[in-house]
Design an enzyme around this catalytic site. Sequence first.
Site, mmCIF file in Angstrom:
data_model
loop_
_atom_site.group_PDB
_atom_site.id
_atom_site.type_symbol
_atom_site.label_atom_id
_atom_site.label_comp_id
_atom_site.label_asym_id
_atom_site.label_seq_id
_atom_site.Cartn_x
_atom_site.Cartn_y
_atom_site.Cartn_z
ATOM 1 N N HIS A 57 0.846 -1.215 0.000
ATOM 2 C CA HIS A 57 0.000 0.000 0.000
ATOM 3 C C HIS A 57 0.874 1.255 0.000
ATOM 4 O O HIS A 57 1.526 1.575 0.990
ATOM 5 C CB HIS A 57 -0.908 0.007 1.236
ATOM 6 C CG HIS A 57 -1.988 1.038 1.190
ATOM 7 N ND1 HIS A 57 -3.336 0.718 1.136
ATOM 8 C CD2 HIS A 57 -1.948 2.397 1.177
ATOM 9 C CE1 HIS A 57 -4.053 1.824 1.099
ATOM 10 N NE2 HIS A 57 -3.228 2.868 1.131
ATOM 11 N N HIS A 59 1.138 5.420 -1.845
ATOM 12 C CA HIS A 59 0.594 6.468 -2.728
ATOM 13 C C HIS A 59 1.751 7.130 -3.472
ATOM 14 O O HIS A 59 2.457 7.970 -2.909
ATOM 15 C CB HIS A 59 -0.190 7.501 -1.918
ATOM 16 C CG HIS A 59 -1.432 6.935 -1.315
ATOM 17 N ND1 HIS A 59 -2.671 7.080 -1.896
ATOM 18 C CD2 HIS A 59 -1.622 6.181 -0.214
ATOM 19 C CE1 HIS A 59 -3.572 6.443 -1.171
ATOM 20 N NE2 HIS A 59 -2.960 5.891 -0.131
ATOM 21 N N GLN A 150 -10.398 9.123 -4.458
ATOM 22 C CA GLN A 150 -10.107 9.741 -3.148
ATOM 23 C C GLN A 150 -11.342 10.345 -2.456
ATOM 24 O O GLN A 150 -11.459 10.321 -1.241
ATOM 25 C CB GLN A 150 -9.066 10.845 -3.351
ATOM 26 C CG GLN A 150 -8.729 11.683 -2.139
ATOM 27 C CD GLN A 150 -7.400 11.283 -1.514
ATOM 28 O OE1 GLN A 150 -6.413 11.056 -2.193
ATOM 29 N NE2 GLN A 150 -7.390 11.189 -0.215
ATOM 30 N N HIS A 208 -9.857 1.671 0.288
ATOM 31 C CA HIS A 208 -9.553 2.380 1.540
ATOM 32 C C HIS A 208 -10.825 2.242 2.387
ATOM 33 O O HIS A 208 -11.793 2.961 2.175
ATOM 34 C CB HIS A 208 -9.254 3.854 1.283
ATOM 35 C CG HIS A 208 -7.861 4.108 0.822
ATOM 36 N ND1 HIS A 208 -7.369 3.618 -0.357
ATOM 37 C CD2 HIS A 208 -6.838 4.811 1.407
ATOM 38 C CE1 HIS A 208 -6.098 4.000 -0.487
ATOM 39 N NE2 HIS A 208 -5.762 4.714 0.564
ATOM 40 N N GLU A 211 -11.300 3.934 7.100
ATOM 41 C CA GLU A 211 -10.084 4.555 7.652
ATOM 42 C C GLU A 211 -10.511 5.743 8.495
ATOM 43 O O GLU A 211 -10.410 6.903 8.112
ATOM 44 C CB GLU A 211 -9.129 5.010 6.540
ATOM 45 C CG GLU A 211 -7.773 5.449 7.105
ATOM 46 C CD GLU A 211 -6.826 5.997 6.056
ATOM 47 O OE1 GLU A 211 -7.227 6.114 4.888
ATOM 48 O OE2 GLU A 211 -5.676 6.310 6.415
ATOM 49 N N ASP A 307 2.367 3.180 2.923
ATOM 50 C CA ASP A 307 1.265 4.123 2.717
ATOM 51 C C ASP A 307 1.724 5.455 2.115
ATOM 52 O O ASP A 307 1.341 5.803 1.015
ATOM 53 C CB ASP A 307 0.484 4.342 4.013
ATOM 54 C CG ASP A 307 -0.929 4.888 3.773
ATOM 55 O OD1 ASP A 307 -1.292 5.121 2.590
ATOM 56 O OD2 ASP A 307 -1.678 5.097 4.742
ATOM 57 N N TRP A 313 0.363 13.852 3.790
ATOM 58 C CA TRP A 313 -0.182 13.153 4.957
ATOM 59 C C TRP A 313 0.887 12.674 5.919
ATOM 60 O O TRP A 313 0.603 12.259 7.022
ATOM 61 C CB TRP A 313 -1.028 11.957 4.496
ATOM 62 C CG TRP A 313 -2.300 12.402 3.884
ATOM 63 C CD1 TRP A 313 -3.475 12.651 4.552
ATOM 64 C CD2 TRP A 313 -2.556 12.707 2.510
ATOM 65 N NE1 TRP A 313 -4.424 13.090 3.660
ATOM 66 C CE2 TRP A 313 -3.892 13.129 2.418
ATOM 67 C CE3 TRP A 313 -1.769 12.650 1.353
ATOM 68 C CZ2 TRP A 313 -4.465 13.504 1.209
ATOM 69 C CZ3 TRP A 313 -2.338 13.024 0.149
ATOM 70 C CH2 TRP A 313 -3.665 13.445 0.084
HETATM 71 ZN ZN LIG Z 1 -3.783 4.901 1.512
#
Ligand SMILES: [Zn+2]
Length: 414
Positions: A57, A59, A150, A208, A211, A307, A313
Site C-alpha cells: 500500500h 501512494h 479519493q 480504503h 479509515e 502508505d 499526509w
Molecule cells: Zn492509503
Amino acid sequence: MIYRNAYIENQKQLSDITTEGGRIVRIAPSDQTATKNANETVDLGGKLVLPPFVDSHLHLDTTHTVDPAESRGTLWSGIAFWSSYRDTVTKKSVKENAKKAVLSAVLRGVQHIRTHVDICPARLTAMEALLELKDELKKIVGLQIVAFPQEGILSYPGNKERIETALKMGADAIGGVPHYEYTREYAAESMKYAVDLAVKTGKLIDVHCDETDDDSSRGLESLAAFALEAGIGDRVTASHTTAAGSYSDAYMNRLMRVLVKSKINFVANPLVNLHLQGRFDTFPKRRGLTRVRELTEAGLNVSFGQDDVKDPWYPMGNGDMINVVHTGLHACHMTAYDDILSSYKFVTVNGAKTLNLRGYGVAEGNPADFIVLNCADFYEAVSERAEVLYSIRNGEIIASATPCRRTLKAAGLF
Ligand SMILES: [Zn+2]
C-alpha cells in the site's frame, strides 16, 4: 550462480541456492552442494535470505509533493493541501517524484509495490504517468496500480466513469472509500459497484475501507458480504480498516463471521495510521490500527504497507519495510519472540498474496528473486534494523549495500 550458506526464511539449517537463466533451479543443504568454480559462487556466510519485500500500500502520485518543513501532520491538512494541488501536477512531475520514492524502496529490498492513484482530477495525468513508470521500471520492480477515488465513488461526480477509463488504460485494481461517501447507503452501494465491476472486468479490488475512528463506519461488512456472494474474496483487499480498532467486541464477533467466509485480504499501515488516527481523542487516545493479531489468528491474510512517503499526509518514510514492521509490532502488541521472528510475512508472503502474485517465493522453479539481509534471522533483522545487503531479481543483483561498521574508541577500557 550458487549463493552458498543462506538461512532461508529463519530456517536453522544452512542452504545453497543455485540459479540459472533467471530462475532458482536447486535449493539444497549447504553440505550437499558440490564446490564449483569460485567465480560462480557467492558465499553469504550465514545470512538471512527472504523473498523480496512487498509494499502492499503506497501512494506514489502524492509522494514528494510537499516540503516536509511545511507539513502540519494531520489528515485534514493533508486533504486540504492535496485538493488544491492535485490539478497542477504534470506527467513529468509525477514520474520524477514517484521514481524517487520507488528507487528508495528498491534500494531497501522492495520488488513489488501496490500503488493507489487518485482518479478525481478531470484529466488522468497521474494515472498516465504511473502507467508509463510501471513499464519503464519493470526490470527492477513490479508496480500494481489501483484506480483510487479519493473523494468517493458516488459522492464525487464522474468518478465511476473515470475508474472505468483508468481500468481501460491499464490500471490493475478498483479502489473505493466507503467511509468518505456522503451516506451509509452510498457506502454500501459503492462497494456493490466495485464488486460488480471486478466481476465484469476480472480486475482486483483494493478499498480504503473505514479509515476512521468512527465505530459506526460499516464499509467492511458490505465489501466482505458482496465479495463472498460474488466468490472473489481472494482478489479483494480491505486497506486500513482502522474503525475495527474502535468496534465493540460484540460487533467484531458478528463481523468476523462474514470476513472469515469471504477470505478477503487486509492491509494495515502502522506508521501512517498510528499518527493520523486518534486525532479527535483527548485521553485515552486510540492507536488507530485495525485488529492485526485477531484477523491473523482467524486465518485471514494481513500485510503491512508504507502508505505515504514524504507527502501531504506524512512527512517521513523511505520505503524501508523493516521499519514498517518494527512500528507495527509495537502498535499491535505483537512483541512475543515468535511474533517478531515471523513478522517478515507481513511484508513478504502475505503482501504477495494480497497482490495475487504468481511464482513468488524462494523455491525451486520460481524466478530467482530474493533478498539477503545482514543478519541470521528476522528477529535480529527487526531488533538491529539489518541492512538489505543484496536484492536479486531474475538472477541479477539489482541493489546492494555496504553494512555500517561501528568501532569503539574508548582507550584503556577494552
Ligand atoms: Zn492509503
